[in-house]
Design a protein around this motif. Structure first.
Motif, PDB file in Angstrom:
ATOM      1  N   TRP A 204       8.369 -10.166   5.667  1.00 29.91           N
ATOM      2  CA  TRP A 204       9.327 -11.221   5.338  1.00 29.91           C
ATOM      3  C   TRP A 204       9.518 -12.095   6.583  1.00 29.91           C
ATOM      4  N   PHE A 205       9.194 -13.392   6.445  1.00 27.13           N
ATOM      5  CA  PHE A 205       9.348 -14.340   7.564  1.00 27.13           C
ATOM      6  C   PHE A 205      10.357 -15.405   7.155  1.00 27.13           C
ATOM      7  N   PRO A 206      11.656 -15.189   7.429  1.00 27.91           N
ATOM      8  CA  PRO A 206      12.602 -16.246   7.067  1.00 27.91           C
ATOM      9  C   PRO A 206      12.338 -17.504   7.892  1.00 27.91           C
ATOM     10  N   GLY A 207      12.426 -18.699   7.242  1.00 28.23           N
ATOM     11  CA  GLY A 207      12.234 -19.955   7.978  1.00 28.23           C
ATOM     12  C   GLY A 207      13.380 -20.142   8.957  1.00 28.23           C
ATOM     13  N   PRO A 208      13.266 -20.912   9.995  1.00 30.43           N
ATOM     14  CA  PRO A 208      12.076 -21.711  10.321  1.00 30.43           C
ATOM     15  C   PRO A 208      11.050 -20.958  11.176  1.00 30.43           C
ATOM     16  N   HIS A 209      11.274 -19.661  11.394  1.00 29.21           N
ATOM     17  CA  HIS A 209      10.342 -18.950  12.287  1.00 29.21           C
ATOM     18  C   HIS A 209       9.175 -18.374  11.494  1.00 29.21           C
ATOM     19  N   SER A 210       8.429 -19.249  10.853  1.00 28.75           N
ATOM     20  CA  SER A 210       7.264 -18.807  10.088  1.00 28.75           C
ATOM     21  C   SER A 210       6.162 -19.823  10.313  1.00 28.75           C
ATOM     22  N   PHE A 211       4.967 -19.523   9.805  1.00 24.51           N
ATOM     23  CA  PHE A 211       3.837 -20.431  10.005  1.00 24.51           C
ATOM     24  C   PHE A 211       4.140 -21.823   9.443  1.00 24.51           C
ATOM     25  N   THR A 212       4.734 -21.870   8.250  1.00 25.05           N
ATOM     26  CA  THR A 212       4.996 -23.170   7.627  1.00 25.05           C
ATOM     27  C   THR A 212       6.346 -23.741   8.022  1.00 25.05           C
ATOM     28  N   GLY A 213       7.212 -22.910   8.595  1.00 20.81           N
ATOM     29  CA  GLY A 213       8.572 -23.350   8.891  1.00 20.81           C
ATOM     30  C   GLY A 213       9.525 -23.068   7.727  1.00 20.81           C
ATOM     31  N   GLU A 214       8.950 -22.651   6.572  1.00 21.14           N
ATOM     32  CA  GLU A 214       9.779 -22.319   5.409  1.00 21.14           C
ATOM     33  C   GLU A 214       9.901 -20.795   5.308  1.00 21.14           C
ATOM     34  N   ASP A 215      10.735 -20.331   4.377  1.00 19.84           N
ATOM     35  CA  ASP A 215      10.757 -18.891   4.091  1.00 19.84           C
ATOM     36  C   ASP A 215       9.371 -18.494   3.587  1.00 19.84           C
ATOM     37  N   CYS A 216       8.828 -17.421   4.157  1.00 20.47           N
ATOM     38  CA  CYS A 216       7.500 -16.976   3.735  1.00 20.47           C
ATOM     39  C   CYS A 216       7.518 -15.464   3.491  1.00 20.47           C
ATOM     40  N   ALA A 217       6.670 -15.026   2.573  1.00 21.52           N
ATOM     41  CA  ALA A 217       6.496 -13.588   2.363  1.00 21.52           C
ATOM     42  C   ALA A 217       5.005 -13.288   2.347  1.00 21.52           C
ATOM     43  N   GLU A 218       4.664 -12.080   2.789  1.00 15.47           N
ATOM     44  CA  GLU A 218       3.257 -11.664   2.737  1.00 15.47           C
ATOM     45  C   GLU A 218       3.157 -10.306   2.060  1.00 15.47           C
ATOM     46  N   PHE A 219       2.154 -10.160   1.221  1.00 19.03           N
ATOM     47  CA  PHE A 219       1.873  -8.901   0.536  1.00 19.03           C
ATOM     48  C   PHE A 219       0.484  -8.456   0.968  1.00 19.03           C
ATOM     49  N   HIS A 220       0.399  -7.344   1.703  1.00 18.09           N
ATOM     50  CA  HIS A 220      -0.907  -6.824   2.117  1.00 18.09           C
ATOM     51  C   HIS A 220      -1.276  -5.729   1.126  1.00 18.09           C
ATOM     52  N   VAL A 221      -2.054  -6.101   0.124  1.00 18.50           N
ATOM     53  CA  VAL A 221      -2.336  -5.179  -0.984  1.00 18.50           C
ATOM     54  C   VAL A 221      -3.743  -4.605  -0.851  1.00 18.50           C
ATOM     55  N   HIS A 222      -4.045  -3.568  -1.630  1.00 18.87           N
ATOM     56  CA  HIS A 222      -5.423  -3.077  -1.667  1.00 18.87           C
ATOM     57  C   HIS A 222      -6.295  -4.150  -2.297  1.00 18.87           C
ATOM     58  N   GLY A 223      -7.507  -4.315  -1.747  1.00 16.32           N
ATOM     59  CA  GLY A 223      -8.285  -5.517  -2.060  1.00 16.32           C
ATOM     60  C   GLY A 223      -9.073  -5.520  -3.346  1.00 16.32           C
ATOM     61  N   GLY A 224      -8.807  -4.592  -4.277  1.00 19.30           N
ATOM     62  CA  GLY A 224      -9.551  -4.611  -5.549  1.00 19.30           C
ATOM     63  C   GLY A 224      -9.166  -5.836  -6.371  1.00 19.30           C
ATOM     64  N   PRO A 225     -10.122  -6.400  -7.118  1.00 19.39           N
ATOM     65  CA  PRO A 225      -9.832  -7.614  -7.882  1.00 19.39           C
ATOM     66  C   PRO A 225      -8.669  -7.432  -8.866  1.00 19.39           C
ATOM     67  N   ALA A 226      -8.531  -6.229  -9.479  1.00 20.50           N
ATOM     68  CA  ALA A 226      -7.461  -6.030 -10.468  1.00 20.50           C
ATOM     69  C   ALA A 226      -6.090  -6.042  -9.795  1.00 20.50           C
ATOM     70  N   VAL A 227      -6.002  -5.437  -8.586  1.00 25.97           N
ATOM     71  CA  VAL A 227      -4.725  -5.437  -7.866  1.00 25.97           C
ATOM     72  C   VAL A 227      -4.354  -6.872  -7.511  1.00 25.97           C
ATOM     73  N   VAL A 228      -5.330  -7.594  -6.930  1.00 29.97           N
ATOM     74  CA  VAL A 228      -5.059  -8.962  -6.483  1.00 29.97           C
ATOM     75  C   VAL A 228      -4.626  -9.824  -7.662  1.00 29.97           C
ATOM     76  N   SER A 229      -5.371  -9.763  -8.772  1.00 27.17           N
ATOM     77  CA  SER A 229      -4.995 -10.642  -9.888  1.00 27.17           C
ATOM     78  C   SER A 229      -3.674 -10.187 -10.490  1.00 27.17           C
ATOM     79  N   GLY A 230      -3.373  -8.880 -10.493  1.00 27.09           N
ATOM     80  CA  GLY A 230      -2.086  -8.384 -11.008  1.00 27.09           C
ATOM     81  C   GLY A 230      -0.927  -8.950 -10.198  1.00 27.09           C
ATOM     82  N   VAL A 231      -1.047  -8.924  -8.862  1.00 34.68           N
ATOM     83  CA  VAL A 231       0.040  -9.421  -8.009  1.00 34.68           C
ATOM     84  C   VAL A 231       0.164 -10.949  -8.162  1.00 34.68           C
TER      85      VAL A 231
END
Ligand SMILES: Nc1nc2c(ncn2[C@@H]2O[C@H](COP(=O)(O)OP(=O)(O)OP(=O)(O)O)[C@@H](O)[C@H]2O)c(=O)[nH]1
Ligand SMILES: [K+]
Ligand SMILES: [Mg+2]
Length: 522
Positions: free
Chosen positions: A98-125
């Motif tokens: 969780w990167f609350p703005g303005p201290h993020s890459f875009t300056g906005e509130d940002c979130a990142e999900f580091h998921v397992h890289g299978g296509p079904a997981v990615v498309s599900g998320v």
């Protein structure tokens, strides 16, 4: 009443755009009210995939997928079970950030999900995020565009980031990283500041007419003698008789002169940064059968060209992009240079000569066991000797002479004429001499492309060159100006060019072009 020079400095600095400040374009990124999401890691099956969001609903999205949990601690990874907010179905066990703005890459509130890289997981998320109100898929480059709009990156830094993503060689990576670090922007910022001060001095002169009083210090600083340069009656008319008859800022003149020198030096090697970005043109040439195609195949580590004992095998120009000793190059194989053959081969020779003219670096190949032949002598006289004579200071085309087929030389060493220009011995057959050739290529390409680790930051795009040239031209008009208002206008135009280089006002079309280079998720 006299406002003082520094008021003017401040006012000049308030102009329409301030290249030295990291302000972004000021214009909101397209649709910036929305929260965007995208897969930011590469496509396809992989160990871990990174999905991110940016915008005001990022926190809500994070909570929706990790319900009923609270938001994780800012900027630290937490393990969470991700579930589909509608069905409650588990999707993956993932690291979330969780990167609350303005201290993020875009300056906005940002979130990142580091998921397992299978296509079904990615498309599900991704599907689950798409169902969260206020979220929509990101467009190409939209994250970076938002970072630019919020002043997190300048335009030259955005370009550096694009180049870093596309960097294929070590030298390209170094150059892109320096640009991403803002070095080119800082240089332009310094130049813009100089112009701002010069403009302030000129405006001080204009204002002086209105204000009929002047701070002592300004005169002492040498704000004098405009008139002697301009010499026009239009500038005689200062109302205060106690003041020098005419004045214009010598300070401004000397600042402009210094800036001209700096810009000129930078523009003189302007092509180097671009070569490093898109590849130096290295053209392999020589008489028929010298082993040119063999050398191209050896350097590119793949069978690009047909090799045969028959002279005149290569006809067309064959281009291949290669990483030469860490530098990007576009290697061209060409027809062997000889006269009087059939029309097809002659067309090949014409194309070879044409390509030779465009070369940043010429790799001239001769058969070491055949140096006395008419074709070798002719090649030495017409191509090698003139190029070597022309480029002692490295400003014109550069040339490396390679004597190939060293394996055919007698064991006692080559019986080479002392008049032969500096050369390298190579055998494409055995690979002997290849390391020496690569080292020589590295040195030559460092000159041709510039060393991305040292020296001032290079201009990596034609756009940079265009604006610096525009700035220089405007400074030329400043020097010619016979009217103070025109002189001030020329300085404003010059400053406008630097501002646009850096990403200030009126750059929407450029933004579209630059951001098109990015992929979705960046
Ligand atoms: N002994 C020996 N033969 C070589 C070497 N390099 C190339 N050859 C041979 O020389 C002949 C010509 O090689 P190419 O690479 O086709 O020469 P080229 O300069 O591209 O020839 P054209 O395209 O016809 O002008 C081939 O038979 C190669 O096998 C070498 O280092 N040693
Ligand atoms: K050949
Ligand atoms: Mg060939």
């Amino acid at each position: 009443m006299w406002r003082g020079l520094w008021t003017l400095v401040a006012r000049a600095a308030r102009g329409p755009c301030r290249p030295c400040a990291r302000q972004g374009s000021g214009a909101p990124a397209p649709g910036s009210g929305a929260t965007i999401f995208a897969l930011s890691s590469g496509q396809g099956r992989c160990g871990i995939a990174v999905i991110r969001t940016s915008g005001p609903a990022s926190g809500h999205a994070l909570r929706s997928l990790t319900a009923p949990r609270e938001l994780p601690r800012a900027r630290s990874a937490s393990l969470r079970l991700l579930t589909d907010p509608r069905s409650g179905e588990p999707l993956d066990r993932a690291l979330v950030l969780w990167f609350p703005g303005p201290h993020s890459f875009t300056g906005e509130d940002c979130a990142e999900f580091h998921v397992h890289g299978g296509p079904a997981v990615v498309s599900g998320v991704l599907q689950a995020l798409g169902r969260v109100p206020g979220l929509r898929p990101a467009e190409a480059g939209e994250f970076t565009r938002r970072a630019f709009a919020h002043g997190k990156l300048s335009l030259t830094e955005v370009e550096g980031l694009a180049d870093l993503i596309h960097a294929e060689t070590e030298a390209q990576r170094r150059q892109a990283l320096r640009q991403l670090d803002g070095e080119l922007g800082q240089l332009c910022g310094g130049w813009a500041e100089t112009l701002t001060k010069a403009l302030a001095h000129v405006e001080a002169y204009i204002d002086f007419g209105e204000d009929d009083n002047l701070e002592e210090g300004i005169l002492e600083q040498g704000v004098l003698a405009w008139g002697s340069r301009l010499g026009t009656p239009a500038f005689q008319p200062l109302e205060a008789p106690s003041l020098p008859p005419l004045f214009l800022s010598c300070t401004a003149d000397s600042q402009v002169r210094e800036l001209e020198v700096a810009l000129d030096t930078h523009l003189r090697d302007a092509r180097r940064g671009q070569r490093l970005r898109s590849g130096a043109h290295v053209v392999v040439t020589g008489p028929p059968n010298a082993g040119k195609s063999s050398l191209v195949n050896l350097l590119s580590r793949k069978p690009v060209s047909i090799v045969s004992p028959e002279p005149g095998t290569t006809r067309d120009v064959l281009e291949t992009p290669v990483d030469l000793a860490g530098f990007p190059a576009l290697l061209s194989d060409t027809a062997g240079l000889r006269e009087g053959q059939g029309p097809v081969e002659q067309e090949g020779v014409r194309r070879a000569r044409e390509r030779l003219e465009q070369a940043d670096l010429i790799l001239a190949v001769l058969d070491a066991s055949d140096l006395a032949s008419p074709s070798s002598c002719n090649f030495l006289d017409t191509v090698v000797t003139p190029a070597v004579a022309r480029s002692p200071n490295g400003n014109s085309q550069r040339l490396l002479l390679v004597l190939n087929k060293s394996d055919l030389l007698p064991p006692g060493g080559p019986d080479l004429s002392p008049e032969l220009p500096p050369h390298l011995l190579l055998s494409c057959l055995t690979g002997e001499g290849l390391d020496g050739l690569l080292e020589a290529l590295r040195k030559e390409l460092a000159i041709v492309c510039g060393n991305p680790s040292t020296g001032p930051p290079l201009l990596t795009r034609a756009r940079h060159q265009h604006h610096l040239q525009g700035c220089l031209d405007a400074l030329g008009r400043y020097k010619q100006a016979t009217d103070v208002a025109l002189a001030a206008e020329a300085l404003r135009v010059a400053r406008g060019h630097l501002a646009r280089l850096h990403g200030g006002g009126g750059t929407e079309e450029i933004l579209d072009i630059i951001f098109r280079d990015f992929c979705v998720g960046k």
